[in-house]
Design a protein around this motif. Structure first.
Motif, PDB file in Angstrom:
ATOM      1  N   GLY A 114       0.813  -1.207   0.000  1.00 31.99           N
ATOM      2  CA  GLY A 114       0.000   0.000   0.000  1.00 31.99           C
ATOM      3  C   GLY A 114       0.844   1.253   0.000  1.00 31.99           C
ATOM      4  N   CYS A 115       0.208   2.356  -0.350  1.00 30.12           N
ATOM      5  CA  CYS A 115       0.895   3.654  -0.400  1.00 30.12           C
ATOM      6  C   CYS A 115       0.216   4.656   0.514  1.00 30.12           C
ATOM      7  N   VAL A 116      -0.093   4.222   1.724  1.00 29.28           N
ATOM      8  CA  VAL A 116      -0.676   5.109   2.724  1.00 29.28           C
ATOM      9  C   VAL A 116       0.375   5.397   3.785  1.00 29.28           C
ATOM     10  N   CYS A 117       0.190   6.492   4.489  1.00 30.88           N
ATOM     11  CA  CYS A 117       1.141   6.853   5.540  1.00 30.88           C
ATOM     12  C   CYS A 117       0.393   7.071   6.843  1.00 30.88           C
ATOM     13  N   PRO A 118       0.922   6.603   7.959  1.00 33.74           N
ATOM     14  CA  PRO A 118       2.190   5.875   8.012  1.00 33.74           C
ATOM     15  C   PRO A 118       2.084   4.537   7.282  1.00 33.74           C
ATOM     16  N   ALA A 119       3.233   4.062   6.828  1.00 33.39           N
ATOM     17  CA  ALA A 119       3.279   2.807   6.086  1.00 33.39           C
ATOM     18  C   ALA A 119       2.713   1.688   6.952  1.00 33.39           C
ATOM     19  N   PRO A 120       1.881   0.824   6.351  1.00 29.47           N
ATOM     20  CA  PRO A 120       1.275  -0.259   7.141  1.00 29.47           C
ATOM     21  C   PRO A 120       2.330  -1.214   7.698  1.00 29.47           C
ATOM     22  N   SER A 121       2.078  -1.669   8.902  1.00 30.60           N
ATOM     23  CA  SER A 121       3.040  -2.541   9.567  1.00 30.60           C
ATOM     24  C   SER A 121       2.432  -3.926   9.719  1.00 30.60           C
ATOM     25  N   PRO A 122       3.156  -4.972   9.654  1.00 34.12           N
ATOM     26  CA  PRO A 122       4.582  -5.056   9.353  1.00 34.12           C
ATOM     27  C   PRO A 122       4.813  -4.950   7.850  1.00 34.12           C
ATOM     28  N   PRO A 123       6.073  -4.737   7.453  1.00 33.96           N
ATOM     29  CA  PRO A 123       6.371  -4.687   6.024  1.00 33.96           C
ATOM     30  C   PRO A 123       6.232  -6.077   5.384  1.00 33.96           C
ATOM     31  N   LEU A 124       6.061  -6.095   4.068  1.00 27.06           N
ATOM     32  CA  LEU A 124       6.052  -7.368   3.332  1.00 27.06           C
ATOM     33  C   LEU A 124       7.411  -8.046   3.454  1.00 27.06           C
ATOM     34  N   GLY A 125       8.441  -7.234   3.545  1.00 25.43           N
ATOM     35  CA  GLY A 125       9.793  -7.754   3.689  1.00 25.43           C
ATOM     36  C   GLY A 125      10.751  -6.647   4.054  1.00 25.43           C
ATOM     37  N   CYS A 126      11.878  -7.044   4.609  1.00 30.42           N
ATOM     38  CA  CYS A 126      12.925  -6.109   4.997  1.00 30.42           C
ATOM     39  C   CYS A 126      14.260  -6.804   4.802  1.00 30.42           C
ATOM     40  N   ASN A 127      15.278  -6.044   4.389  1.00 31.17           N
ATOM     41  CA  ASN A 127      16.587  -6.650   4.177  1.00 31.17           C
ATOM     42  C   ASN A 127      17.680  -5.706   4.619  1.00 31.17           C
ATOM     43  N   ASP A 128      18.677  -6.269   5.269  1.00 27.46           N
ATOM     44  CA  ASP A 128      19.846  -5.506   5.694  1.00 27.46           C
ATOM     45  C   ASP A 128      21.013  -5.788   4.748  1.00 27.46           C
ATOM     46  N   ASP A 129      21.406  -6.999   4.636  1.00 26.14           N
ATOM     47  CA  ASP A 129      22.524  -7.364   3.765  1.00 26.14           C
ATOM     48  C   ASP A 129      22.048  -8.408   2.768  1.00 26.14           C
ATOM     49  N   GLY A 130      21.855  -7.986   1.523  1.00 22.92           N
ATOM     50  CA  GLY A 130      21.349  -8.881   0.484  1.00 22.92           C
ATOM     51  C   GLY A 130      22.446  -9.671  -0.194  1.00 22.92           C
ATOM     52  N   ALA A 131      22.075 -10.279  -1.292  1.00 21.81           N
ATOM     53  CA  ALA A 131      22.994 -11.133  -2.052  1.00 21.81           C
ATOM     54  C   ALA A 131      23.812 -10.296  -3.034  1.00 21.81           C
ATOM     55  N   CYS A 132      24.321  -9.168  -2.593  1.00 23.34           N
ATOM     56  CA  CYS A 132      25.107  -8.286  -3.456  1.00 23.34           C
ATOM     57  C   CYS A 132      26.581  -8.676  -3.381  1.00 23.34           C
ATOM     58  N   ALA A 133      27.310  -8.305  -4.411  1.00 22.57           N
ATOM     59  CA  ALA A 133      28.751  -8.587  -4.427  1.00 22.57           C
ATOM     60  C   ALA A 133      29.478  -7.773  -3.355  1.00 22.57           C
ATOM     61  N   ILE A 134      28.929  -6.604  -2.991  1.00 21.12           N
ATOM     62  CA  ILE A 134      29.537  -5.751  -1.976  1.00 21.12           C
ATOM     63  C   ILE A 134      28.795  -5.966  -0.661  1.00 21.12           C
ATOM     64  N   THR A 135      29.506  -6.314   0.383  1.00 17.20           N
ATOM     65  CA  THR A 135      28.903  -6.542   1.694  1.00 17.20           C
ATOM     66  C   THR A 135      28.244  -5.260   2.201  1.00 17.20           C
ATOM     67  N   GLY A 136      27.082  -5.419   2.848  1.00 20.60           N
ATOM     68  CA  GLY A 136      26.397  -4.284   3.452  1.00 20.60           C
ATOM     69  C   GLY A 136      25.383  -3.617   2.541  1.00 20.60           C
ATOM     70  N   ARG A 137      25.185  -4.148   1.354  1.00 20.89           N
ATOM     71  CA  ARG A 137      24.190  -3.571   0.449  1.00 20.89           C
ATOM     72  C   ARG A 137      22.946  -4.456   0.469  1.00 20.89           C
ATOM     73  N   SER A 138      21.792  -3.843   0.284  1.00 26.43           N
ATOM     74  CA  SER A 138      20.520  -4.556   0.433  1.00 26.43           C
ATOM     75  C   SER A 138      19.926  -4.977  -0.904  1.00 26.43           C
ATOM     76  N   GLN A 139      19.227  -6.105  -0.850  1.00 25.86           N
ATOM     77  CA  GLN A 139      18.490  -6.617  -1.993  1.00 25.86           C
ATOM     78  C   GLN A 139      17.313  -7.407  -1.439  1.00 25.86           C
ATOM     79  N   LEU A 140      16.111  -7.161  -1.987  1.00 31.33           N
ATOM     80  CA  LEU A 140      14.912  -7.740  -1.415  1.00 31.33           C
ATOM     81  C   LEU A 140      13.930  -8.077  -2.529  1.00 31.33           C
ATOM     82  N   THR A 141      13.262  -9.226  -2.404  1.00 29.45           N
ATOM     83  CA  THR A 141      12.206  -9.624  -3.332  1.00 29.45           C
ATOM     84  C   THR A 141      10.950  -9.896  -2.527  1.00 29.45           C
TER      85      THR A 141
END
Length: 182
Positions: A114-141
């Motif tokens: 959704g696109c309402v504010c505040p954003a509905p909780s919980p999120p569909l997904g959250c990512n801190d460190d994704g499958a990126c070649a550089i550590t510390g970058r995020s990627q989420l599906t």
């Protein structure tokens, strides 16, 4: 001969202006609200499309919503710092991929239904460190439905902020057993 006259009102105005500039600079160096990006708050989320979108969290403030993200919990830092918001309307039914691998700092990302504010909780997904070649970058599906709007919240880990490129792609999934139109 020109005579200069001292006017107290101008002196006070000049000092007030100087104090304002110095305060603004100090806040900006701390990542405060001075010079905040236009999408610093959820209600001002910018529209994003499939492909690359340049982003910056420089000067962004932290959203104070009390929400923590267990799936983003890394070394006791479950929040997303110096966050900015985007709105995305899915172009397919399938999977929305949010890729921050080209971020210039340690990123975090959350996607909300959704696109309402505040954003509905919980999120569909959250990512801190994704499958990126550089550590510390995020990627989420996350799952997506064509025509539905999603809120994307991106920011940094443990106070990190900076700029980078967000890549969005919507990958259609054809249900098992579906066949071609004849």
């Amino acid at each position: 001969m020109v005579h200069a006259r001292f006017d107290r009102r101008w002196a006070c105005l000049s000092l007030a202006l100087l104090a304002s500039v110095l305060t603004h600079s100090a806040q900006a160096q701390d990542g405060g609200s001075a010079g905040a990006p236009p999408n610093d708050e959820c209600r001002f989320g910018l529209v994003a499309f499939n492909g690359n979108t340049n982003f910056s969290t420089d000067g962004a403030t932290d959203t104070v919503d009390g929400e923590e993200f267990p799936e983003c919990d890394e070394s006791a830092y479950a929040d997303i710092y110096h966050d900015v918001y985007y709105r995305y309307t899915a172009t397919c039914s399938g999977e929305l991929k949010v890729d921050l691998c080209n971020g210039g700092f340690d990123t975090k990302v959350a996607v909300y239904d959704g696109c309402v504010c505040p954003a509905p909780s919980p999120p569909l997904g959250c990512n801190d460190d994704g499958a990126c070649a550089i550590t510390g970058r995020s990627q989420l599906t996350v799952p997506a439905v064509q025509g539905s709007c999603y809120t994307i919240r991106l920011g940094g880990y443990n106070g990190a902020f900076g700029s980078g490129v967000m890549n969005l792609s919507c990958n259609a999934i054809i249900p098992m057993g579906a066949c071609c139109n004849t």
